[in-house]
Motif scaffolding. Structure first.
Motif, short mmCIF file in Angstrom:
data_model
loop_
_atom_site.label_atom_id
_atom_site.label_comp_id
_atom_site.label_asym_id
_atom_site.label_seq_id
_atom_site.Cartn_x
_atom_site.Cartn_y
_atom_site.Cartn_z
N LEU A 25 0.69 -1.24 0.01
CA LEU A 25 -0.01 0.04 -0.04
C LEU A 25 0.96 1.26 0.00
O LEU A 25 1.84 1.26 0.76
CB LEU A 25 -0.95 0.11 1.41
CG LEU A 25 -1.97 -0.97 1.38
CD1 LEU A 25 -2.65 -0.78 2.72
CD2 LEU A 25 -2.92 -0.80 0.34
N GLN A 29 -2.66 6.09 0.14
CA GLN A 29 -3.65 5.20 0.49
C GLN A 29 -3.79 4.90 2.06
O GLN A 29 -4.89 4.89 2.59
CB GLN A 29 -3.64 3.79 -0.17
CG GLN A 29 -3.78 3.48 -1.63
CD GLN A 29 -3.25 2.30 -2.19
OE1 GLN A 29 -2.28 1.79 -1.95
NE2 GLN A 29 -4.22 1.52 -2.78
N LEU A 84 -8.72 -0.29 5.46
CA LEU A 84 -7.86 -0.43 4.33
C LEU A 84 -7.85 -2.00 3.59
O LEU A 84 -7.24 -2.05 2.61
CB LEU A 84 -6.25 -0.15 4.54
CG LEU A 84 -5.97 1.31 4.97
CD1 LEU A 84 -4.84 1.48 5.64
CD2 LEU A 84 -6.37 1.97 3.58
#
Length: 86
Positions: A25, A29, A84
């Motif tokens: 990631l 993000q 996430l």
């Protein structure tokens, strides 16, 4: 059926973690909106631990397996709390 040795168990644990947690990631993000635990720091710590065990000749002990498992679980919980991963 025999139990795997600790080196094999570590490789299996790393594979499970890599399958469950997106280690790639990007910061944009991770750091958006309200943060309930630092996803970035946890991913960095988890990635460092995984890298160490992938490239070392040291034989892991049961304590090492448990330590990596705990970091993986904490990271997973934080990423899930921060939405996430689902």
């Amino acid at each position: 059926m025999s139990k795997p040795n600790t080196k094999t168990a570590m490789q299996q644990l790393i594979a499970q973690i890599q399958q469950a947690i997106p280690l790639n990631l990007n910061e944009a993000q991770m750091c958006q909106g309200e943060c309930l635990g630092c996803s970035k720091k946890m991913l960095e710590m988890l990635d460092a631990e995984i890298s160490y065990w992938q490239y070392t000749d040291t034989r892991p002990g049961l304590k090492d397996l448990k330590h990596l498992e705990n970091i993986g679980l904490r990271t997973y919980k934080i990423l899930k709390r921060n939405k996430l991963i689902s």
